[in-house]
Design a protein around this motif. Structure first.
Motif, PDB file in Angstrom:
ATOM      1  N   CYS A 275      48.073  44.295  55.469  1.00 32.34           N
ATOM      2  CA  CYS A 275      46.491  44.218  56.766  1.00 32.34           C
ATOM      3  C   CYS A 275      46.112  45.057  56.979  1.00 32.34           C
ATOM      4  O   CYS A 275      45.326  45.690  55.852  1.00 32.34           O
ATOM      5  N   ASP A 276      45.266  44.781  57.412  1.00 37.87           N
ATOM      6  CA  ASP A 276      43.428  45.372  57.683  1.00 37.87           C
ATOM      7  C   ASP A 276      43.707  46.819  58.647  1.00 37.87           C
ATOM      8  O   ASP A 276      43.731  45.929  59.992  1.00 37.87           O
ATOM      9  N   VAL A 277      43.683  47.850  58.660  1.00 33.18           N
ATOM     10  CA  VAL A 277      43.585  48.528  59.717  1.00 33.18           C
ATOM     11  C   VAL A 277      41.740  48.986  60.567  1.00 33.18           C
ATOM     12  O   VAL A 277      40.497  48.486  59.175  1.00 33.18           O
ATOM     13  N   LEU A 278      41.857  48.164  61.446  1.00 30.24           N
ATOM     14  CA  LEU A 278      40.319  47.868  62.325  1.00 30.24           C
ATOM     15  C   LEU A 278      39.507  49.463  62.748  1.00 30.24           C
ATOM     16  O   LEU A 278      38.237  50.080  62.508  1.00 30.24           O
ATOM     17  N   THR A 279      41.321  50.512  63.128  1.00 25.31           N
ATOM     18  CA  THR A 279      40.317  51.072  63.755  1.00 25.31           C
ATOM     19  C   THR A 279      39.779  52.597  62.602  1.00 25.31           C
ATOM     20  O   THR A 279      40.747  53.020  62.197  1.00 25.31           O
ATOM     21  N   PRO A 280      38.509  52.668  62.797  1.00 22.99           N
ATOM     22  CA  PRO A 280      37.885  54.250  61.951  1.00 22.99           C
ATOM     23  C   PRO A 280      38.161  55.398  62.023  1.00 22.99           C
ATOM     24  O   PRO A 280      38.134  55.905  61.067  1.00 22.99           O
ATOM     25  N   ALA A 281      38.853  55.876  62.997  1.00 18.31           N
ATOM     26  CA  ALA A 281      38.534  57.243  63.527  1.00 18.31           C
ATOM     27  C   ALA A 281      39.741  58.212  62.522  1.00 18.31           C
ATOM     28  O   ALA A 281      41.138  57.267  62.311  1.00 18.31           O
ATOM     29  N   PRO A 282      39.936  59.258  62.142  1.00 16.81           N
ATOM     30  CA  PRO A 282      40.570  60.043  61.374  1.00 16.81           C
ATOM     31  C   PRO A 282      41.448  60.346  62.285  1.00 16.81           C
ATOM     32  O   PRO A 282      41.946  60.501  63.259  1.00 16.81           O
ATOM     33  N   LYS A 283      43.077  60.533  61.459  1.00 16.78           N
ATOM     34  CA  LYS A 283      44.458  60.661  62.025  1.00 16.78           C
ATOM     35  C   LYS A 283      45.270  62.026  62.001  1.00 16.78           C
ATOM     36  O   LYS A 283      45.850  62.309  62.167  1.00 16.78           O
ATOM     37  N   ASP A 284      44.291  63.443  60.714  1.00 20.35           N
ATOM     38  CA  ASP A 284      44.886  63.901  60.576  1.00 20.35           C
ATOM     39  C   ASP A 284      45.025  65.032  61.823  1.00 20.35           C
ATOM     40  O   ASP A 284      43.749  65.033  62.558  1.00 20.35           O
ATOM     41  N   LEU A 285      45.343  66.226  62.451  1.00 21.25           N
ATOM     42  CA  LEU A 285      45.466  66.674  63.747  1.00 21.25           C
ATOM     43  C   LEU A 285      44.775  67.996  63.933  1.00 21.25           C
ATOM     44  O   LEU A 285      43.923  68.441  62.834  1.00 21.25           O
TER      45      LEU A 285
END
Ligand code: ZN
Ligand code: ZN
Length: 370
Positions: A357-367
């Motif tokens: 899949c391609d992840v569409l959402t660009p925002a980072p996920k580090d806490l």
């Protein structure tokens, strides 16, 4: 946008089901099939063509938007006008959308069709087609997702202890409008501190506490298409246990994303997230399904839930959003003193491809600690 092609596919399905016509009453389905965006309409589809029934408020709009469709402006309810037309054209086996018609609507449809017609329940005929997005839809969905993700920065600038959740939502929604969104795709969720344990904690008057998780779940509508994303941030420094808690959800989300591929069942993707949380001792706090389709509606088929047999197909757009929620009164997940109260959810939109899949959402996920 290839409305005619979409209607052709549907007409093919009609003949397969031995129906003469389908009476479409669900507005997102009408929009999908002919482009009309008004708030009152019925669309009658038969192998001979499509007719859109609406009222005088929409004369100009219907003709402009639903080019290629016969537009009928009537004073009667669109449903009755469509039924009249079906009767006049001797369409005998008429399908209707059972999930989108009231009991009263069905009764008046029955009367208007007259005794010679058979009324047949259908479910999901258009929705099934809508699951797989075409190129024009993907262009718009990517734009909606990017616009949505750009709002996270606005929210992060506002979040601090003592600010109401509703104020954070207000700033985010104001920025959305200014950036060109037609509206929010659902009521913005800002759930801070103990309220983060509510999977659907709509932004309230509650103030952001001095420390704890804050769940932000929001989306915009752009050219009719919805975006949907969730990030969880921490106000103040996160404890080791809180970080572990967050990392477990992030690992679960990553595992589910890694499981997405054309041909894989929705249940398998859900299980991938659930297994990771199970190993972390958090499975019982993951109380919803892993994801859902998104498009003209915020929640569409398919559903990525437990034991869901349906198979993913290339071009489906779904969310991946595991979460864990520990209410204040519940038994701590890891026992002892390492108690965590609150919730964490991380949500991205992805498009299914042949090999993944391609992840569409660009925002980072580090806490993020604010
Ligand atoms: Zn969401
Ligand atoms: Zn969602």
């Amino acid at each position: 946008v290839h409305y005619a092609l979409r209607r052709e596919k549907l007409a093919h399905e009609l003949s397969r089901r031995k129906l003469d016509a389908l009476l479409v009453t669900h507005l997102p389905n009408i929009r999908y099939l002919c482009g009309f965006t008004g708030s009152a309409a019925a669309l009658l589809i038969s192998p001979e063509g499509a007719s859109l029934f609406t009222d005088g408020r929409y004369t100009q709009q219907a003709r402009a938007e639903a080019a290629g469709t016969r537009v009928v402006i009537q004073r009667a309810s669109p449903l009755i006008a469509a039924a009249d037309a079906a009767r006049r054209h001797k369409l005998r086996r008429v399908g209707f959308e059972a999930s989108h018609l009231t009991v009263a609507g069905r009764a008046s449809l029955r009367r208007a069709l007259g005794p010679k017609s058979l009324l047949r329940e259908t479910t999901g005929m258009v929705e099934t087609q809508r699951q797989v997005k075409d190129a024009s839809e993907m262009t718009v969905i990517r734009q909606a997702v990017n616009l949505g993700a750009s709002l996270l920065e606005t929210a992060l600038q506002v979040i601090r202890p003592g600010v109401a959740e509703a104020a954070v939502a207000a700033e985010l929604e104001y920025a959305a409008r200014l950036a060109g969104a037609e509206g929010m795709s659902f009521e913005t969720i800002v759930a801070a501190g103990p309220r983060s344990a509510l999977p659907h904690g709509r932004a309230s008057a509650a103030l952001i506490p001095t420390r704890g998780f804050v769940i932000l779940d929001f989306g915009v509508i752009l050219h009719g298409y919805c975006s949907d994303m969730t990030r969880t941030v921490h106000v103040g420094k996160a404890s080791g246990a809180e970080r572990e808690f967050y990392d477990a959800v992030r690992a679960a989300q990553q595992a589910a994303i890694a499981a997405v591929r054309a041909g894989v069942s929705c249940g398998r993707v859900d299980a991938a997230a659930r297994n990771v949380l199970g190993h972390a001792g958090l499975a019982r706090f993951f109380t919803h399904s892993t994801g859902h389709g998104v498009g003209l509606e915020i929640h569409e088929a398919p559903r990525l839930g437990r034991a869901q047999q349906e198979k993913l197909q290339t071009g489906m757009v779904v969310t991946i959003e595991p979460g864990v929620y520990v209410p204040a009164q519940s038994r701590p997940p890891w026992g002892g003193g390492r108690r965590v109260v609150g919730g964490v959810r991380i949500e991205d939109m992805v498009v299914v491809t042949e090999g993944g899949c391609d992840v569409l959402t660009p925002a980072p996920k580090d806490l993020l600690e604010l």
